[in-house]
Design a protein around this motif. Sequence first.
Motif, mmCIF file in Angstrom:
data_model
loop_
_atom_site.group_PDB
_atom_site.id
_atom_site.type_symbol
_atom_site.label_atom_id
_atom_site.label_comp_id
_atom_site.label_asym_id
_atom_site.label_seq_id
_atom_site.Cartn_x
_atom_site.Cartn_y
_atom_site.Cartn_z
ATOM 1 N N HIS A 31 18.650 34.100 28.910
ATOM 2 C CA HIS A 31 19.933 33.477 28.579
ATOM 3 C C HIS A 31 19.862 31.973 28.788
ATOM 4 C CE1 HIS A 31 24.469 33.008 29.772
ATOM 5 N NE2 HIS A 31 24.181 32.389 28.651
ATOM 6 N N GLY A 32 19.308 31.541 29.903
ATOM 7 C CA GLY A 32 19.208 30.123 30.192
ATOM 8 C C GLY A 32 18.301 29.374 29.243
ATOM 9 N N PHE A 33 17.284 30.035 28.714
ATOM 10 C CA PHE A 33 16.363 29.387 27.778
ATOM 11 C C PHE A 33 16.881 29.377 26.351
ATOM 12 C CE2 PHE A 33 12.986 30.649 30.977
ATOM 13 C CZ PHE A 33 12.839 29.366 31.453
ATOM 14 N N GLY A 34 18.018 30.039 26.104
ATOM 15 C CA GLY A 34 18.625 29.958 24.779
ATOM 16 C C GLY A 34 18.909 31.281 24.119
ATOM 17 N N ASP A 35 18.594 32.397 24.773
ATOM 18 C CA ASP A 35 18.875 33.701 24.192
ATOM 19 C C ASP A 35 20.374 33.995 24.276
ATOM 20 O OD1 ASP A 35 18.477 36.119 22.996
ATOM 21 O OD2 ASP A 35 17.547 37.094 24.719
ATOM 22 N N ASN A 36 20.776 35.086 23.650
ATOM 23 C CA ASN A 36 22.164 35.529 23.688
ATOM 24 C C ASN A 36 22.621 35.758 25.127
ATOM 25 O OD1 ASN A 36 24.359 37.848 23.465
ATOM 26 N ND2 ASN A 36 24.231 36.853 21.459
ATOM 27 N N ALA A 76 18.921 23.024 25.388
ATOM 28 C CA ALA A 76 20.054 23.393 26.233
ATOM 29 C C ALA A 76 21.253 22.493 25.956
ATOM 30 C CB ALA A 76 19.655 23.302 27.705
ATOM 31 N N SER A 77 21.007 21.208 25.731
ATOM 32 C CA SER A 77 22.097 20.283 25.427
ATOM 33 C C SER A 77 22.757 20.627 24.102
ATOM 34 C CB SER A 77 21.565 18.843 25.391
ATOM 35 O OG SER A 77 22.562 17.940 24.994
ATOM 36 N N LYS A 78 21.937 20.996 23.130
ATOM 37 C CA LYS A 78 22.475 21.351 21.815
ATOM 38 C C LYS A 78 23.281 22.636 21.885
ATOM 39 C CE LYS A 78 22.595 19.839 17.593
ATOM 40 N NZ LYS A 78 23.098 18.481 17.299
ATOM 41 N N LEU A 79 22.832 23.570 22.703
ATOM 42 C CA LEU A 79 23.528 24.850 22.828
ATOM 43 C C LEU A 79 24.889 24.699 23.501
ATOM 44 C CD1 LEU A 79 20.575 27.136 23.956
ATOM 45 C CD2 LEU A 79 21.825 27.336 21.820
ATOM 46 N N THR A 80 25.014 23.758 24.417
ATOM 47 C CA THR A 80 26.215 23.659 25.236
ATOM 48 C C THR A 80 27.246 22.665 24.699
ATOM 49 O OG1 THR A 80 25.076 22.012 26.634
ATOM 50 C CG2 THR A 80 24.997 24.312 27.336
ATOM 51 N N TYR A 128 26.316 29.993 31.903
ATOM 52 C CA TYR A 128 25.037 29.471 31.423
ATOM 53 C C TYR A 128 24.317 28.686 32.523
ATOM 54 C CZ TYR A 128 21.714 26.940 28.481
ATOM 55 O OH TYR A 128 20.567 26.419 27.938
ATOM 56 N N HIS A 129 25.076 27.922 33.307
ATOM 57 C CA HIS A 129 24.480 27.154 34.403
ATOM 58 C C HIS A 129 23.863 28.083 35.443
ATOM 59 C CE1 HIS A 129 23.902 24.180 37.537
ATOM 60 N NE2 HIS A 129 24.643 24.912 38.362
ATOM 61 N N LYS A 130 24.554 29.172 35.778
ATOM 62 C CA LYS A 130 24.005 30.140 36.725
ATOM 63 C C LYS A 130 22.730 30.773 36.179
ATOM 64 C CE LYS A 130 28.410 31.315 38.936
ATOM 65 N NZ LYS A 130 29.391 32.395 39.198
ATOM 66 N N ALA A 166 18.802 16.648 12.305
ATOM 67 C CA ALA A 166 19.951 17.252 12.978
ATOM 68 C C ALA A 166 21.057 17.651 12.022
ATOM 69 C CB ALA A 166 20.507 16.285 14.021
ATOM 70 N N VAL A 167 21.063 17.074 10.810
ATOM 71 C CA VAL A 167 22.106 17.412 9.856
ATOM 72 C C VAL A 167 22.029 18.879 9.439
ATOM 73 C CG1 VAL A 167 20.723 16.818 7.843
ATOM 74 C CG2 VAL A 167 23.217 16.664 7.711
ATOM 75 N N TYR A 168 20.868 19.483 9.600
ATOM 76 C CA TYR A 168 20.683 20.868 9.210
ATOM 77 C C TYR A 168 20.941 21.840 10.363
ATOM 78 C CZ TYR A 168 18.518 18.845 5.108
ATOM 79 O OH TYR A 168 18.290 18.125 3.974
ATOM 80 N N ILE A 169 21.414 21.339 11.483
ATOM 81 C CA ILE A 169 21.611 22.181 12.657
ATOM 82 C C ILE A 169 23.090 22.290 12.972
ATOM 83 C CG2 ILE A 169 21.244 22.353 15.142
ATOM 84 C CD1 ILE A 169 18.556 21.237 14.778
ATOM 85 N N LYS A 170 23.526 23.492 13.218
ATOM 86 C CA LYS A 170 24.908 23.731 13.613
ATOM 87 C C LYS A 170 24.978 23.785 15.133
ATOM 88 C CE LYS A 170 25.795 26.465 9.457
ATOM 89 N NZ LYS A 170 26.180 27.785 8.933
ATOM 90 N N SER A 171 25.850 22.983 15.705
ATOM 91 C CA SER A 171 25.989 22.975 17.151
ATOM 92 C C SER A 171 26.748 24.213 17.609
ATOM 93 C CB SER A 171 26.733 21.718 17.607
ATOM 94 O OG SER A 171 26.044 20.565 17.200
ATOM 95 N N GLY A 172 26.567 24.544 18.860
ATOM 96 C CA GLY A 172 27.318 25.659 19.405
ATOM 97 C C GLY A 172 26.441 26.793 19.847
ATOM 98 N N TYR A 173 27.054 27.770 20.455
ATOM 99 C CA TYR A 173 26.324 28.835 21.120
ATOM 100 C C TYR A 173 26.645 30.215 20.581
ATOM 101 C CZ TYR A 173 24.208 31.096 25.186
ATOM 102 O OH TYR A 173 23.411 31.834 26.015
#
Length: 313
Positions: free
Chosen positions: A25-30, A159-163, A174-176, A262-269
């Motif tokens: 989860h912390g590395f970017g998984d669901n 992680a910054s992009k995900l959050t 996510y921090h935990k 970055a224009v091709y990337i959607k931000s969010g989790y």
Amino acid sequence: MVSYFTIDSTGEVTNFQKEISNMMHGFGDNPNPNAATVVLVESIVLQQLRSMIQEALNYSISRGAKAIANTDIIYLMRKSPFKLKRLYDYQLKLDRIDKSRSATVSTPTAEAVIPVIEDDKELVKKKRTHIDVIKDLDEADEVSQIKFDVIDYLRKVRASKLTEAMSFEKYEAYHKARCSSFRSGYGISKGFVKLERWINPTKELKITLPALEVLCFLAYETVAEIVDAVFLIRQDSKKKSGDPFSKFEGGYFCNPLSLNNAVYIKSGYEGVPAITVAEVREVLRRYFTPRVGMNGLFYRNMNNDLPVRYIAI
């Protein structure tokens, strides 16, 4: 799928499924990783660590030691200066966090010294830290010349992009998850009890505390490398013939290498799908596929010549 837990002499079952789930989860998984995938990753990490211990045991015996020390584990990493640099920085961070460890470095204590008797006089010899071992192995000063940790940077960017669009509650969870590791707690006596019980349930091998600390680091890196590789595989699967930017469409894979576009990337989790067993198996297939040439797929002595490979090294 059967869990790769271990049972010690007291009958207690030990596994790291919860910790590995949080790490993924912390590395970017669901936020809710696939249970079967977690079990598979757990089995991979356990097999990798036990292979490392067996190889390190040979080095320990060759130098006449009675226990596996951090020197034997770090020696396995001698051909990977970037990983040695990460371990070097890892100890520096621990020295800042763990007050007892900092006291050990600055002032020798009963736990930090080895008594050596010579000519009826007891001398005090300081234990070798990971940094000391790395400096001895780094004869060409490759590690000291590495000024930028690209692996850590890419993971932090992801992680910054995900959050970016996370709510406070999800960010707290996510921090935990980001704080999870194979270390059960800080402190000299209790930090790696569970890890040792997991990899050495019968206690037939003697493993020193510094060696367990390096194994903890390598176990963590193994999980991280698997997750990183899954995102790269997902990026490859998005490629379309004739469209060089097709692999950057959609941001659910959140590959930091694509941040240049970055224009091709959607931000969010919210849109991150859970890593599947098939994706992890594809990572293993690509990683352990023999190279071309004498070690190619059709080389008759391939099985005898291929060395043991470690994902975290």
